[in-house]
Design a protein around this motif. Structure first.
Motif, PDB file in Angstrom:
ATOM      1  N   ASP A 269     -32.930 -11.282 -26.459  1.00  0.00           N
ATOM      2  CA  ASP A 269     -33.131 -11.731 -25.209  1.00  0.00           C
ATOM      3  C   ASP A 269     -32.101 -10.567 -24.308  1.00  0.00           C
ATOM      4  O   ASP A 269     -32.065 -10.951 -23.112  1.00  0.00           O
ATOM      5  N   GLU A 270     -31.635  -9.592 -24.874  1.00  0.00           N
ATOM      6  CA  GLU A 270     -30.677  -8.646 -24.113  1.00  0.00           C
ATOM      7  C   GLU A 270     -31.308  -7.257 -24.463  1.00  0.00           C
ATOM      8  O   GLU A 270     -32.309  -6.814 -25.494  1.00  0.00           O
ATOM      9  N   PRO A 271     -31.137  -6.231 -23.444  1.00  0.00           N
ATOM     10  CA  PRO A 271     -32.047  -5.120 -23.570  1.00  0.00           C
ATOM     11  C   PRO A 271     -31.285  -4.326 -24.606  1.00  0.00           C
ATOM     12  O   PRO A 271     -30.030  -3.968 -24.783  1.00  0.00           O
ATOM     13  N   ARG A 272     -32.245  -3.589 -25.381  1.00  0.00           N
ATOM     14  CA  ARG A 272     -31.744  -2.701 -26.598  1.00  0.00           C
ATOM     15  C   ARG A 272     -31.906  -1.306 -25.952  1.00  0.00           C
ATOM     16  O   ARG A 272     -32.860  -0.768 -26.048  1.00  0.00           O
ATOM     17  N   ARG A 273     -30.692  -0.853 -25.399  1.00  0.00           N
ATOM     18  CA  ARG A 273     -30.802   0.481 -24.703  1.00  0.00           C
ATOM     19  C   ARG A 273     -30.305   1.910 -25.371  1.00  0.00           C
ATOM     20  O   ARG A 273     -29.198   1.626 -25.834  1.00  0.00           O
ATOM     21  N   PHE A 274     -30.943   2.715 -25.122  1.00  0.00           N
ATOM     22  CA  PHE A 274     -30.195   4.066 -25.586  1.00  0.00           C
ATOM     23  C   PHE A 274     -30.685   4.885 -24.438  1.00  0.00           C
ATOM     24  O   PHE A 274     -31.578   4.730 -23.652  1.00  0.00           O
ATOM     25  N   ALA A 275     -29.971   6.220 -24.599  1.00  0.00           N
ATOM     26  CA  ALA A 275     -30.338   7.135 -23.404  1.00  0.00           C
ATOM     27  C   ALA A 275     -31.290   8.385 -24.036  1.00  0.00           C
ATOM     28  O   ALA A 275     -30.859   8.747 -25.125  1.00  0.00           O
ATOM     29  N   VAL A 276     -32.280   8.882 -23.487  1.00  0.00           N
ATOM     30  CA  VAL A 276     -32.880  10.068 -23.966  1.00  0.00           C
ATOM     31  C   VAL A 276     -32.588  11.109 -22.945  1.00  0.00           C
ATOM     32  O   VAL A 276     -32.641  11.213 -21.760  1.00  0.00           O
ATOM     33  N   VAL A 277     -32.232  12.551 -23.658  1.00  0.00           N
ATOM     34  CA  VAL A 277     -32.111  13.573 -23.059  1.00  0.00           C
ATOM     35  C   VAL A 277     -33.013  14.760 -23.331  1.00  0.00           C
ATOM     36  O   VAL A 277     -33.119  14.799 -24.836  1.00  0.00           O
ATOM     37  N   ALA A 278     -33.341  15.690 -22.745  1.00  0.00           N
ATOM     38  CA  ALA A 278     -34.271  16.801 -22.979  1.00  0.00           C
ATOM     39  C   ALA A 278     -33.212  17.870 -23.730  1.00  0.00           C
ATOM     40  O   ALA A 278     -32.265  18.218 -23.253  1.00  0.00           O
ATOM     41  N   ILE A 279     -33.685  18.319 -24.739  1.00  0.00           N
ATOM     42  CA  ILE A 279     -32.700  19.534 -25.469  1.00  0.00           C
ATOM     43  C   ILE A 279     -32.834  20.790 -24.798  1.00  0.00           C
ATOM     44  O   ILE A 279     -34.076  21.171 -24.429  1.00  0.00           O
ATOM     45  N   ARG A 280     -31.904  21.344 -24.283  1.00  0.00           N
ATOM     46  CA  ARG A 280     -31.807  22.580 -23.658  1.00  0.00           C
ATOM     47  C   ARG A 280     -31.881  23.859 -24.768  1.00  0.00           C
ATOM     48  O   ARG A 280     -32.525  24.769 -24.510  1.00  0.00           O
ATOM     49  N   ASP A 281     -30.997  23.622 -25.968  1.00  0.00           N
ATOM     50  CA  ASP A 281     -30.738  24.475 -26.885  1.00  0.00           C
ATOM     51  C   ASP A 281     -30.280  24.175 -27.934  1.00  0.00           C
ATOM     52  O   ASP A 281     -29.220  23.542 -28.321  1.00  0.00           O
ATOM     53  N   GLY A 282     -31.409  23.859 -29.041  1.00  0.00           N
ATOM     54  CA  GLY A 282     -30.993  23.120 -30.238  1.00  0.00           C
ATOM     55  C   GLY A 282     -32.107  22.633 -30.940  1.00  0.00           C
ATOM     56  O   GLY A 282     -33.272  23.146 -30.443  1.00  0.00           O
TER      57      GLY A 282
ATOM     58  N   PRO B 288     -22.088  19.564 -28.770  1.00  0.00           N
ATOM     59  CA  PRO B 288     -23.396  18.983 -28.238  1.00  0.00           C
ATOM     60  C   PRO B 288     -23.836  18.869 -26.892  1.00  0.00           C
ATOM     61  O   PRO B 288     -24.976  19.015 -26.522  1.00  0.00           O
ATOM     62  N   ALA B 289     -22.613  18.458 -26.039  1.00  0.00           N
ATOM     63  CA  ALA B 289     -23.003  18.321 -24.608  1.00  0.00           C
ATOM     64  C   ALA B 289     -23.621  19.463 -23.949  1.00  0.00           C
ATOM     65  O   ALA B 289     -24.569  19.294 -22.998  1.00  0.00           O
ATOM     66  N   LYS B 290     -23.417  20.598 -24.471  1.00  0.00           N
ATOM     67  CA  LYS B 290     -23.923  22.000 -23.982  1.00  0.00           C
ATOM     68  C   LYS B 290     -25.471  22.272 -24.387  1.00  0.00           C
ATOM     69  O   LYS B 290     -25.979  22.967 -23.827  1.00  0.00           O
ATOM     70  N   ALA B 291     -25.766  21.470 -25.596  1.00  0.00           N
ATOM     71  CA  ALA B 291     -27.212  21.584 -26.033  1.00  0.00           C
ATOM     72  C   ALA B 291     -28.117  20.842 -25.172  1.00  0.00           C
ATOM     73  O   ALA B 291     -29.204  21.109 -25.238  1.00  0.00           O
ATOM     74  N   PHE B 292     -27.768  19.886 -24.095  1.00  0.00           N
ATOM     75  CA  PHE B 292     -28.781  18.900 -23.553  1.00  0.00           C
ATOM     76  C   PHE B 292     -28.656  19.276 -22.053  1.00  0.00           C
ATOM     77  O   PHE B 292     -27.582  19.788 -21.399  1.00  0.00           O
ATOM     78  N   HIS B 293     -29.839  19.030 -21.443  1.00  0.00           N
ATOM     79  CA  HIS B 293     -29.921  18.824 -19.708  1.00  0.00           C
ATOM     80  C   HIS B 293     -28.852  17.702 -19.350  1.00  0.00           C
ATOM     81  O   HIS B 293     -28.649  16.926 -20.118  1.00  0.00           O
ATOM     82  N   ALA B 294     -28.655  18.120 -18.142  1.00  0.00           N
ATOM     83  CA  ALA B 294     -27.411  16.942 -17.863  1.00  0.00           C
ATOM     84  C   ALA B 294     -27.905  15.535 -17.346  1.00  0.00           C
ATOM     85  O   ALA B 294     -27.254  14.802 -17.144  1.00  0.00           O
ATOM     86  N   VAL B 295     -29.246  15.618 -16.954  1.00  0.00           N
ATOM     87  CA  VAL B 295     -29.882  14.455 -16.430  1.00  0.00           C
ATOM     88  C   VAL B 295     -30.915  13.721 -17.512  1.00  0.00           C
ATOM     89  O   VAL B 295     -31.763  14.545 -18.059  1.00  0.00           O
ATOM     90  N   GLY B 296     -30.816  12.705 -17.823  1.00  0.00           N
ATOM     91  CA  GLY B 296     -31.744  12.031 -18.720  1.00  0.00           C
ATOM     92  C   GLY B 296     -32.298  10.686 -18.081  1.00  0.00           C
ATOM     93  O   GLY B 296     -32.076  10.237 -16.985  1.00  0.00           O
ATOM     94  N   CYS B 297     -32.656   9.944 -19.136  1.00  0.00           N
ATOM     95  CA  CYS B 297     -33.374   8.506 -18.682  1.00  0.00           C
ATOM     96  C   CYS B 297     -32.808   7.718 -19.723  1.00  0.00           C
ATOM     97  O   CYS B 297     -32.921   7.903 -20.647  1.00  0.00           O
TER      98      CYS B 297
END
Length: 246
Positions: free
Chosen positions: A43-56, A85-94
């Motif tokens: 009954d609670e949201p099962r959440r994770f974040a999706v980010v697009a890969i910039r370099d990887g 890893p933070a540098k491999a991803f775009h800064a805005v995700g969903c």
């Protein structure tokens, strides 16, 4: 500023609020993520974040290969994403809310999630079995004249669909009415257009709905003009990026 820490699932694609995301989860780091999410009450949201890969690489190398046939496969939650890893991803995700997480007999998972809220990546933690991130939730500001822009985008999108169907020599599917709420229109059109990942990412991180719609209007007019002058449509889906196993 509201921040949240969530599991992080990098992909070679962009997820938008309101859009459905099916996943075939087979790598151990993401299987561990799904096992953790299954511990969250239903009954609670099962959440994770999706980010697009910039370099990887979306899928970490699992065996020696080119250019170095002696290289050892990478392991761990940040495999394929470099030392930071933070540098491999775009800064805005969903943020994605997993409505269905089904474990198969071989230990892989079938997941169906829906995008909910845009977030900005603040930091990435690779110390656990899977990546987690500190994220800042981003509000959706309508901007100026979003309603009128949405109407124009819908008209152009219908024309784009017709041209696309004609170029593929097939009829246009007409199932269901298109929405009229500006932010929903902006995300639906962004997801439906055949665009490369950097362009889709630019639309995701637009400062407000009106800005996204203005950008889409220009893209739709340009793409429709190109399709109109093509004798046939190339296999765009095959050229937008590598095939993903996830």
């Amino acid at each position: 500023m509201t921040t949240v820490r969530l599991p992080l699932f990098p992909l070679n694609s962009v997820l938008y609020p309101g859009l459905v995301l099916p996943l075939n989860v087979f790598e151990e780091r993401y299987r561990a993520m799904m096992r953790t999410l299954l511990k969250v009450p239903e009954d609670e949201p099962r959440r994770f974040a999706v980010v697009a890969i910039r370099d990887g690489h979306e899928v970490a190398p699992s065996a020696p290969g080119m250019p170095d046939p002696t290289a050892l496969p990478e392991r761990g939650p940040g495999a394929g994403f470099g030392a930071d890893p933070a540098k491999a991803f775009h800064a805005v995700g969903c943020v994605a809310d997993a409505a269905t997480i089904r474990e198969r007999s071989d230990g892989t998972f079938e997941v169906l999630a829906t995008g909910t809220t845009r977030v900005r990546l603040r930091s990435v933690d690779a110390s656990g079995p899977f990546l987690t991130a500190e994220l800042e939730e981003l509000a959706e500001d309508p901007g100026d004249e979003a309603g009128a822009l949405a109407e124009g985008v819908l008209r152009s999108f219908r024309q784009y669909q017709k041209r696309l169907a004609g170029a593929r020599e097939r009829s246009l599917a007409t199932g269901g009415e298109l929405p009229d709420e500006p932010s929903v229109v902006s995300y639906l059109v962004a997801a439906a257009m055949m665009l490369d990942t950097p362009t889709k990412q630019r639309l995701l991180q637009a400062p407000d709905t009106a800005s996204r719609l203005r950008d889409e209007l220009k893209l739709l007019r340009a793409e429709t003009a190109i399709i109109r002058n093509l004798p046939s449509l190339p296999a765009a889906e095959l050229t937008r990026g590598p095939t993903s196993l996830n």
